[in-house]
Write a protein that holds these residues in place. Structure first.
Motif, short mmCIF file in Angstrom:
data_model
loop_
_atom_site.label_atom_id
_atom_site.label_comp_id
_atom_site.label_asym_id
_atom_site.label_seq_id
_atom_site.Cartn_x
_atom_site.Cartn_y
_atom_site.Cartn_z
N GLY A 1 5.44 -7.77 8.93
CA GLY A 1 5.49 -9.23 8.91
C GLY A 1 4.46 -9.85 9.84
N GLY B 1 4.61 -13.91 6.76
CA GLY B 1 5.34 -12.71 7.15
C GLY B 1 6.68 -13.00 7.79
N PHE C 1 9.79 -11.09 6.65
CA PHE C 1 9.76 -9.70 7.11
C PHE C 1 10.16 -9.61 8.59
#
Length: 142
Positions: free
Chosen positions: A133, A7, A10
């Motif tokens: 994320g 993640g 993100f």
């Protein structure tokens, strides 16, 4: 070799959007604090098309007001309001205008609403993207 947090992209993008939002908000507040306020009048409307985010890709027609106001030095300024105000203002209606005294062409109708919404929205989106994320990282670790 260490594994990259799935993640992480993100989180980075989300944090960058939050930082951008923060500086944009500070810039908007600085403009509002230094701007002069006056009354203007809606003299006409300019038609513009907004692309929709729907799968059909439809467009929406909006009518942005053209506003005329006079600076403190009696200079006549005419500008098109940047936000979608099509349903809220009438022809020849008196409106509040904020403008930069050093650059009167830099003017906003009803000032703070349009200025601040442009800085708050990316911050909210950045927060959501960062949470996604973090969630991806948590799910992969489990």
């Amino acid at each position: 070799m260490k594994k990259c947090l799935p993640g992480l992209p993100f989180i980075i993008i989300g944090l960058l959007m939050i930082i951008w939002s923060f500086f944009s908000y500070i810039n908007a507040n600085s403009f509002i604090n230094n701007a002069h306020s006056t009354q203007g009048s809606v003299v006409s409307f300019v038609e513009s098309k907004l692309n929709s985010l729907t799968p059909r890709g439809s467009t929406k027609t909006v009518y942005n007001p053209v506003v005329v106001f006079y600076t403190s030095y009696d200079k006549r300024i005419k500008f098109v309001a940047e936000c979608d105000y099509s349903s809220t203002y009438l022809y020849k209606e008196q409106v509040n205008v904020l403008y930069d005294p050093d650059d009167p062409e830099d003017a906003y109708m009803d000032g703070a609403r349009c200025l601040k919404s442009g800085s708050i929205t990316p911050g909210i989106m950045g927060f959501i993207i960062s949470i996604i994320g973090l969630g991806l990282g948590w799910v992969v670790k489990s």
